[in-house]
Write an enzyme that holds these catalytic residues in place. Structure first.
Site, PDB file in Angstrom:
ATOM      1  N   HIS A 231      96.403  44.282  33.889  1.00  0.00           N
ATOM      2  CA  HIS A 231      96.518  45.271  34.141  1.00  0.00           C
ATOM      3  C   HIS A 231      96.905  45.454  35.954  1.00  0.00           C
ATOM      4  CE1 HIS A 231      93.621  48.314  32.178  1.00  0.00           C
ATOM      5  NE2 HIS A 231      93.577  48.273  33.358  1.00  0.00           N
TER       6      HIS A 231
ATOM      7  N   ASP B 247      96.352  51.908  39.020  1.00  0.00           N
ATOM      8  CA  ASP B 247      96.068  53.011  38.203  1.00  0.00           C
ATOM      9  C   ASP B 247      96.996  53.382  37.181  1.00  0.00           C
ATOM     10  OD1 ASP B 247      94.042  55.172  36.810  1.00  0.00           O
ATOM     11  OD2 ASP B 247      94.433  56.593  38.049  1.00  0.00           O
TER      12      ASP B 247
ATOM     13  N   ASN C  89      97.503  51.770  33.946  1.00  0.00           N
ATOM     14  CA  ASN C  89      97.588  51.168  33.477  1.00  0.00           C
ATOM     15  C   ASN C  89      97.492  51.533  31.556  1.00  0.00           C
ATOM     16  OD1 ASN C  89      97.946  48.475  34.975  1.00  0.00           O
ATOM     17  ND2 ASN C  89      96.374  48.798  35.424  1.00  0.00           N
ATOM     18  N   GLY C  90      96.880  52.449  31.720  1.00  0.00           N
ATOM     19  CA  GLY C  90      96.157  52.366  29.922  1.00  0.00           C
ATOM     20  C   GLY C  90      97.883  53.885  29.234  1.00  0.00           C
TER      21      GLY C  90
END
Length: 380
Positions: A206, A210, A212-213
């Site tokens: 990770h 923000d 990461n997905g």
């Protein structure tokens, strides 16, 4: 006690039992080959239409997993513009949409280029052009700093956030990513297996504050494109992960809290991939329907508003079609919308849906089921 896999002494030396998934890997590979072969039999225009539909679906569903619902028309228009395709009803796209599209196209159209830290930073910067995630300023185009505490991986289902695991400390991220990138670029493992392992490995680290997905789903598409030996995408893993979101977070949490045997994770990933490959029939049927429709109606008298709305219906309409929505999209009066719709009903193109609620909804006759790509919305 070392609670997570990245804390194990032999991290990241993953192990697995190939006997548990060799049949699944073989099936996935077979479906990939059959799909590419099927698409190669289509004409150039139909293949481009299928590509556009797949990439649009991929961008929309990847964002939906994070609870962000993008405008389907903006996404489709942005992708078409960047691929040099002309489409009816093209619209301007917000910068947030353009950023996701830029990242996805870089990942898939340049799938054979090396993956570097700078390339990942470019993807991250594209996702957050203002340097903020919502109202909050974040570290952009660099590894996370954990200035507000440890990085926790959380799912965002219906406002009921759940912590699935805690990522490595930020002072370890650069070292972890150097090792990860070297493996991605130099490992000789089967590319579908590489996609499965890379997805888990990246999510575990990770590395960003923000996004990461969305980045790992782009990276997964990149590796699957390498496996397909093609930068043209005709199936969407993001759409399938969106459907299997609950199971995704369950297997992710189970794997993070287990040992370094990731057999169960690979089994889940391969099953998800197989489901994604099988679902491509829907995209193909929609593309073929659209081509056949316009061939059939090449001499049918239709005004520009009707052509625009018919294309919208075939490209993946958001919610139900009503006369009010027609008027809004076509920028015309309600009376003109009603006349347009009644004319299409008389010509055997549209029909009324079975009565539901207070509004009258209309549908395109013969349109394949499941033709919506955006989030649902109530009748208006």
């Amino acid at each position: 006690m070392k609670a997570f896999i990245h804390q194990k002494d032999n991290w990241p030396e993953f192990t697995w039992n190939s006997n548990d998934f060799l049949d699944l890997l073989s099936e996935a590979r077979n479906l990939q080959g059959r799909l590419i072969g099927k698409m190669e039999t289509l004409g150039f225009d139909l293949r481009n239409e299928a590509l556009l539909d797949t990439l649009t679906l991929d961008v929309l569903k990847s964002s939906e997993i994070e609870g962000e619902f993008l405008d389907p028309d903006q996404v489709r228009s942005s992708i078409a513009r960047r691929l040099g395709m002309e489409i009816a009803g093209a619209v301007d796209a917000d910068r947030s949409v353009e950023g996701v599209v830029e990242m996805m196209l870089d990942a898939t159209q340049r799938c054979f280029d090396p993956l570097t830290a700078d390339r990942l930073f470019d993807w991250h910067a594209a996702l957050f052009p203002t340097g903020r995630s919502g109202m909050y300023k974040i570290t952009v185009a660099d590894w996370r700093k954990d200035t507000t505490g440890p990085m926790q991986v959380v799912s965002r289902a219906m406002g009921k956030e759940r912590v699935h695991f805690q990522a490595p400390d930020s002072n370890l991220v650069e070292k972890e990513m150097t090792r990860f990138l070297d493996w991605v670029n130099n490992s000789k493992i089967d590319l579908v297996m590489k996609a499965a392992i890379a997805h888990l490995w990246f999510v575990t680290i990770h590395p960003f504050e923000d996004g990461n997905g969305r980045i790992i789903r782009a990276l997964t598409d990149m590796l699957l494109a390498q496996a397909d030996k093609s930068n043209q995408r005709f199936y969407s893993m993001s759409a399938q992960v969106r459907l299997e979101r609950k199971q995704y977070y369950e297997i992710l949490e189970k794997t993070q809290k287990g040992n370094l045997d990731i057999t169960d994770w690979i089994v889940w990933f391969l099953n998800c991939l197989i489901n994604a490959l099988r679902s491509t029939d829907l995209i193909l049927s929609k593309v073929l329907f659209k081509a056949a429709f316009w061939q059939k109606h090449v001499d049918t008298a239709l005004n520009d508003r009707q052509r625009k709305l018919l294309n919208r219906l075939m490209d993946g309409f958001d919610g139900k079609l009503t006369s009010s929505k027609w008027a809004k999209i076509a920028k015309c009066s309600k009376d003109s919308a009603v006349r347009d719709i009644n004319d299409l009903i008389e010509k055997g193109i549209l029909q009324k849906e079975a009565a539901r609620g207070r509004s009258t909804n209309y549908e395109l006759i013969g349109l394949p089921a499941g033709n919506q790509v955006g989030k649902g919305e109530s009748n208006s």
